[in-house]
Design a protein around this motif. Sequence first.
Motif, mmCIF file in Angstrom:
data_model
loop_
_atom_site.group_PDB
_atom_site.id
_atom_site.type_symbol
_atom_site.label_atom_id
_atom_site.label_comp_id
_atom_site.label_asym_id
_atom_site.label_seq_id
_atom_site.Cartn_x
_atom_site.Cartn_y
_atom_site.Cartn_z
ATOM 1 N N LYS A 55 -32.265 -7.416 16.148
ATOM 2 C CA LYS A 55 -31.028 -6.640 16.914
ATOM 3 C C LYS A 55 -29.933 -7.590 17.209
ATOM 4 O O LYS A 55 -28.747 -6.904 17.460
ATOM 5 C CB LYS A 55 -32.144 -6.217 18.185
ATOM 6 N N ILE A 56 -30.329 -8.731 17.628
ATOM 7 C CA ILE A 56 -29.072 -9.756 17.905
ATOM 8 C C ILE A 56 -28.328 -9.644 16.746
ATOM 9 O O ILE A 56 -26.905 -9.656 17.051
ATOM 10 C CB ILE A 56 -29.721 -11.140 18.128
ATOM 11 N N SER A 59 -26.146 -6.572 16.712
ATOM 12 C CA SER A 59 -25.142 -6.729 17.552
ATOM 13 C C SER A 59 -23.826 -7.415 17.367
ATOM 14 O O SER A 59 -22.806 -7.139 17.400
ATOM 15 C CB SER A 59 -25.503 -6.887 18.935
ATOM 16 N N PRO A 73 -19.308 -7.777 26.573
ATOM 17 C CA PRO A 73 -20.333 -6.456 26.154
ATOM 18 C C PRO A 73 -21.218 -7.067 25.206
ATOM 19 O O PRO A 73 -22.709 -6.744 25.483
ATOM 20 C CB PRO A 73 -19.632 -5.417 25.823
ATOM 21 N N ILE A 74 -20.906 -7.374 24.205
ATOM 22 C CA ILE A 74 -22.037 -8.095 23.360
ATOM 23 C C ILE A 74 -22.592 -9.166 23.477
ATOM 24 O O ILE A 74 -23.892 -9.381 23.252
ATOM 25 C CB ILE A 74 -21.243 -8.235 21.891
ATOM 26 N N LYS A 76 -23.532 -10.104 26.670
ATOM 27 C CA LYS A 76 -24.463 -9.565 27.495
ATOM 28 C C LYS A 76 -25.751 -9.005 27.044
ATOM 29 O O LYS A 76 -26.747 -9.271 27.365
ATOM 30 C CB LYS A 76 -23.705 -8.602 28.722
ATOM 31 N N GLU A 77 -25.318 -8.311 26.007
ATOM 32 C CA GLU A 77 -26.455 -7.557 25.297
ATOM 33 C C GLU A 77 -27.322 -8.539 24.552
ATOM 34 O O GLU A 77 -28.578 -8.405 24.519
ATOM 35 C CB GLU A 77 -25.893 -6.424 24.175
ATOM 36 N N ILE A 78 -27.036 -9.447 23.700
ATOM 37 C CA ILE A 78 -27.655 -10.319 23.236
ATOM 38 C C ILE A 78 -28.347 -11.494 23.684
ATOM 39 O O ILE A 78 -29.159 -12.047 23.682
ATOM 40 C CB ILE A 78 -26.918 -11.198 22.053
ATOM 41 N N ASN A 79 -27.626 -11.766 24.904
ATOM 42 C CA ASN A 79 -28.346 -12.754 25.837
ATOM 43 C C ASN A 79 -29.596 -12.509 26.483
ATOM 44 O O ASN A 79 -30.554 -13.073 26.783
ATOM 45 C CB ASN A 79 -27.393 -13.411 26.941
ATOM 46 N N THR A 80 -29.544 -11.150 26.793
ATOM 47 C CA THR A 80 -30.918 -10.586 27.299
ATOM 48 C C THR A 80 -32.089 -10.706 26.081
ATOM 49 O O THR A 80 -33.045 -11.135 26.691
ATOM 50 C CB THR A 80 -30.670 -9.014 27.514
ATOM 51 N N ARG A 81 -31.616 -10.455 24.754
ATOM 52 C CA ARG A 81 -32.711 -10.692 23.889
ATOM 53 C C ARG A 81 -32.944 -12.088 23.629
ATOM 54 O O ARG A 81 -34.396 -12.215 23.336
ATOM 55 C CB ARG A 81 -32.173 -10.081 22.672
#
Length: 270
Positions: A55-56, A59, A73-74, A76-81
């Motif tokens: 998923k990372i 993204s 935005p990207i 933030k999305e990948i840091n959560t994963r």
Amino acid sequence: MANQKDDPDGEELAMPDISPFIPHFENFRNELDEHHDRRERIIKASRDITALSKKIIFSLQRVRQLQSPIPPPIAKEINTRYDSIKDLFTSVAPDLQGLNARRYQRQISGGCQEYVEAVSFQHYLETQKLLTHSEAQSLIPGGVELTADDYILGLFDLTGELMRFGITNMATSGTLPGGKREDGSEGGNILGDLRSLRANFESLDISSSTTDGSPLKRDIAKKVEVMKQSVEKVENAVYGMIIRGRERPKGWVPDLSEGQERGREPVESY
């Protein structure tokens, strides 16, 4: 003293004592139960790490420029994963210490390879450089060991992501992705980097560095073939863009069906 039991005829019969070997076998049973439970925990964590890493990567394929920070935005999305992946590594770290690091290496191997692919892809997008083994190891928490085999196999898979990134950028912008040198002049492009990786992978000698049955020795033939296909796809796309680019309408996507028609193996995808 032997146990006593009444005989139907009224006589007492001597019963043998419990075997002294039974406690030993109970310990064996407990050790096997712990082994299977530990193995299942590691397998589940490895699968979850693999899924989050994919998923990372998905993204990161939305990035459109090399040598630039990942868009917020990207990021933030990948840091959560990434946080979830680090929690998974930490949760199985106690199960992968000492001799168990080798015993269960095969169970964690898939997750490590996919994680290397994800972090090395991000590192390339930001710096246009290859992530080293020591840098990749420092990104795995809990003391979980990253073997040289898993590191190299992760880089093999990276070539497929670089191929997708390059072709997507050519299709949307009409240019081959590249960066700049420190002095501001034009630097290398993604095709040159892929060719450099291909040359180094083809010269890789594993005859004396790995044992039979190791992940690298087992998978390298297929990985090399798929890696070559990825580089050829970018080369063909560049040739088409240069030679016939002016005839292409805006939004043209390179035709990559030729390799599949010849029965080539598909490049690993999501």
